[in-house]
Scaffold this motif. Structure first.
Motif, mmCIF file in Angstrom:
data_model
loop_
_atom_site.group_PDB
_atom_site.id
_atom_site.type_symbol
_atom_site.label_atom_id
_atom_site.label_comp_id
_atom_site.label_asym_id
_atom_site.label_seq_id
_atom_site.Cartn_x
_atom_site.Cartn_y
_atom_site.Cartn_z
ATOM 1 N N SER A 47 5.903 3.431 -1.150
ATOM 2 C CA SER A 47 5.356 2.078 -1.157
ATOM 3 C C SER A 47 6.496 1.115 -1.473
ATOM 4 O O SER A 47 7.538 1.509 -1.993
ATOM 5 N N PRO A 59 0.824 -1.208 0.000
ATOM 6 C CA PRO A 59 0.000 0.000 0.000
ATOM 7 C C PRO A 59 0.861 1.261 0.000
ATOM 8 O O PRO A 59 2.068 1.199 0.242
ATOM 9 N N ASN A 60 0.229 2.384 -0.286
ATOM 10 C CA ASN A 60 0.907 3.672 -0.190
ATOM 11 C C ASN A 60 0.898 4.136 1.253
ATOM 12 O O ASN A 60 -0.136 4.098 1.920
#
Length: 192
Positions: free
Chosen positions: A162, A91-92
């Motif tokens: 990320s 994920p970011n």
């Protein structure tokens, strides 16, 4: 009066020590005697009263690292893509600068790598962290992840990272493997 004299003497002595040691913690100016007698200099004086607040503009403190005030995640995750287990994704994650000064964010190190032998390559944005299951030889503590603007720019004060990469050996796994490591980030205020 004696207290003030002692304080003044201490300040002069400390200044003499710094001067003789060749150490200068401030910018200097030189006044060269003039025939017209105009031998003046203006020295702006700034002060910080109370506890230093790094979220508001003001004079630089003696220790400029006090400008660092960032918010970042306490942990991060990467995992095999459900469509292709050899493809690593994540994920970011957001890092936010709360300070009134810009901050450089560096990837300084990866430590305590565990169970990573199946990882061919793992990146944080475009910086290689792990290569063939071990710390990347290119990682030397000078890898700039990004620069965060000061807190007056709400969009520039925030940036994302990320994790991504490849683990070709993951295709032959019969059970889950959980690699881990500590990502060491370094924050440097930009003093201008």
């Amino acid at each position: 009066m004696k207290k003030n004299l002692c304080l003044a003497t201490s300040i002069v002595a400390m200044g003499a020590v710094l001067f003789t040691a060749g150490v200068s913690a401030y910018a200097t100016q030189t006044i060269d005697g003039r025939e017209d007698g105009n031998n003046q200099a203006t020295v702006p004086v700034n002060g910080i009263l109370g506890e230093f607040d790094n979220t508001t503009p003001g004079p630089d403190p003696a220790d400029t690292d006090q400008w660092i005030n960032v918010t970042l995640p306490t942990t991060a995750l990467f995992y095999s893509d459900s469509n292709d287990v050899t493809n690593l994704v994540g994920p970011n994650y957001t890092i936010t600068n709360n300070s009134a000064k810009k901050v450089e964010v560096y990837v300084e190190d990866v430590e305590d790598i565990q169970s990573a032998t199946l990882i061919d390559e793992l990146l944080i944005n475009t910086i290689e962290l792990i290569d063939s299951g071990t710390k990347s030889t290119g990682l030397d503590g000078t890898d700039l992840l990004f620069i965060l603007d000061d807190n007056s720019n709400s969009t520039g004060a925030v940036n994302n990272f990320s994790l991504s990469g490849e683990a070709s050996g993951a295709a032959s796994l019969s059970s889950e493997v959980n690699p881990s490591f500590n990502l060491v980030l370094k924050f440097v205020p930009i003093i201008s």
